[in-house]
Design an enzyme around this catalytic site. Sequence first.
Site, mmCIF file in Angstrom:
data_model
loop_
_atom_site.group_PDB
_atom_site.id
_atom_site.type_symbol
_atom_site.label_atom_id
_atom_site.label_comp_id
_atom_site.label_asym_id
_atom_site.label_seq_id
_atom_site.Cartn_x
_atom_site.Cartn_y
_atom_site.Cartn_z
ATOM 1 N N GLU A 152 1.787 1.971 -37.369
ATOM 2 C CA GLU A 152 0.827 1.265 -38.222
ATOM 3 C C GLU A 152 -0.486 1.168 -37.457
ATOM 4 O O GLU A 152 -0.570 1.540 -36.277
ATOM 5 C CB GLU A 152 1.369 -0.107 -38.621
ATOM 6 N N HIS A 210 -5.241 -8.007 -46.166
ATOM 7 C CA HIS A 210 -4.619 -6.690 -46.048
ATOM 8 C C HIS A 210 -5.484 -5.703 -46.815
ATOM 9 O O HIS A 210 -5.897 -5.985 -47.939
ATOM 10 C CB HIS A 210 -3.197 -6.721 -46.629
ATOM 11 N N ARG A 245 -6.923 -3.925 -39.072
ATOM 12 C CA ARG A 245 -6.978 -4.322 -40.480
ATOM 13 C C ARG A 245 -8.312 -4.896 -40.933
ATOM 14 O O ARG A 245 -8.757 -4.648 -42.041
ATOM 15 C CB ARG A 245 -5.933 -5.401 -40.717
ATOM 16 N N HIS A 261 -3.668 -11.994 -46.908
ATOM 17 C CA HIS A 261 -2.339 -11.546 -46.474
ATOM 18 C C HIS A 261 -1.698 -12.447 -45.430
ATOM 19 O O HIS A 261 -0.531 -12.778 -45.538
ATOM 20 C CB HIS A 261 -2.490 -10.123 -45.927
ATOM 21 N N ARG A 309 -4.776 -10.096 -36.575
ATOM 22 C CA ARG A 309 -3.404 -9.773 -36.177
ATOM 23 C C ARG A 309 -3.146 -8.258 -36.144
ATOM 24 O O ARG A 309 -3.597 -7.532 -37.030
ATOM 25 C CB ARG A 309 -2.426 -10.429 -37.157
HETATM 26 C C1 SIN Z 1 2.474 -3.837 -44.128
HETATM 27 O O1 SIN Z 1 3.551 -3.315 -44.355
HETATM 28 O O2 SIN Z 1 1.409 -3.249 -44.246
HETATM 29 C C2 SIN Z 1 2.447 -5.285 -43.725
HETATM 30 C C3 SIN Z 1 2.948 -5.407 -42.360
HETATM 31 C C4 SIN Z 1 2.364 -6.602 -41.687
HETATM 32 O O3 SIN Z 1 1.768 -7.456 -42.337
HETATM 33 O O4 SIN Z 1 2.446 -6.652 -40.462
#
Ligand code: SIN
Length: 521
Positions: free
Chosen positions: A116, A243, A289, A352, A387
């Site tokens: 990610e 998010h 993010r 989020h 985060r």
């Molecule tokens: C996501 O799957 O994008 C959310 C994961 C997260 O909030 O860490």
Amino acid sequence: MKQIYDTIVIGTGIAGLTAAIHLKEAGQNVIVLTKNDKVSECNTNYAQGGIIAYRPDDSAEALEKDILYAGCYYNNKQAVATLANEGPKLVFDFLINKIGIQFSTNDAGQLDYTEEAAHSQRRILHYQDHTGDKIESSLIAYAQKIGITILPGHTAIDLITNNHHSTDNQELYKPREVMGVYALNNATGEVVTFFASNVILATGGVGNLFQYTTNPASATGDGISMAYRAGADIINAEFVQFHPTALFHKDLKRFLISESLRGEGAKLLNHNGEQFMSKYSPLKELAPRDVVARAIYEEINTTGKEYVLLDLAHYYTGTKPIEERFYKIYHTCKEVGLDITKDPIPVVPAAHFFCGGIKVDNNGRASVRNLYAVGEVSCTGLHGANRLASDSLLEGMLWGKRAADDIIANGNHITGKRFDCIPDWRQPADSIEFDKLLIYQDWNAIKLTMWNYTGIVRTRTGLARASADLNYYYHRIIKFYKEAKLNRDIIELRNGIVTAQLIVSAAIHNDKSLGCHFIKD
Ligand code: SIN
């Protein structure tokens, strides 16, 4: 009605259940309360991406670096080091070996680590794209197996403290201590007095204070507001993470489109079909993010369109078929006529995660005695100003364990006599049953104010306006709360307005843009 426990846990996500399991196995008399009728209804259940876990070719130093970079170096270094050193192994010791969770594997049958944004390593374990419900259902099953009492349908109203509630006037002169919680039985309307020597708040986040959110409806800032009323310190409340990619669709309320799609190759496109992320960061789609959310906000504003597009179909780098790897997203989108194996997905940012919260130490202790906070409601300082993806489940699990360990080793024990001086909840006899429309209207006002003035991009004028408007709503809501016959809705509304004010006040007092607190002027 009065009940006495060693520890009360409020909230049933990964943080609360992990704490409860450790306490119960150490022989404590523990109860878990949730305001929801369904025990699994919490943010954990909706987590998609995964959880950071140990892999031999990774290191604590590399993980620390990534967390600090994403958090704009505003993080609590002690919390970062604790998580990086202890967290990833605990996934194996606790979730895999004890609870028995089987995460997704690759074609060779080995654990499949995904990627990610802002991670320098593929270090995230997942269960397809619905890791959260796998973890949640497994924890509930384990908790029930070992005999933990989980009480759904009970909405915590206020923490009980000696200073606020005792009829023994000598308690006023002692340091403040939490002694339990008053909670409403949603079905009967009765307020139950739950006494405990230790209370753990694990009530989750604040997403529903905003017009658009990926969170379930229950994320209304309850724990923050209760802790604040009890006198606990709240910190970093200006840092609300948006998010970047929630589904934009008229029939689905901001369904999360996991960041792991971008980890597996998906690209963001504007309405001219252009990949725009390189304009905003050399890390492109895998920038932190806050950067990606602001880039999308900017594209939407400059093009005048309502959303951008996330194209997985043409850029997917995974080996499993999309329908399997992204099972939940594929099926949810299919139900509203969108085939993610062929079509780009319309996406927008949505509220989020709350990076601030109840200030706690490295063992989850809040600034008021006997009070602990774990998971999203707490602020360990781990996240700093923004985060890193997939560390929130890990934080909840690790601090859930650390709080339980601290209670087991040093926990408080209150004697029955002191509990005898706490009166039952008093509901005025002439309380009024209000029309739900009044609550709905107040919520709409709060959510729009927060979205428009305290959102992804903020201005000083907007924040000042938000503060004035919320102040007005606060006075009206508190009057309303005092007159109303108690129910879950009015309790949540009171919590929501208090938490919204804390966020706006923190945003006004921090005039430096950092991470997810971005001020334009
Ligand atoms: C996501 O799957 O994008 C959310 C994961 C997260 O909030 O860490």
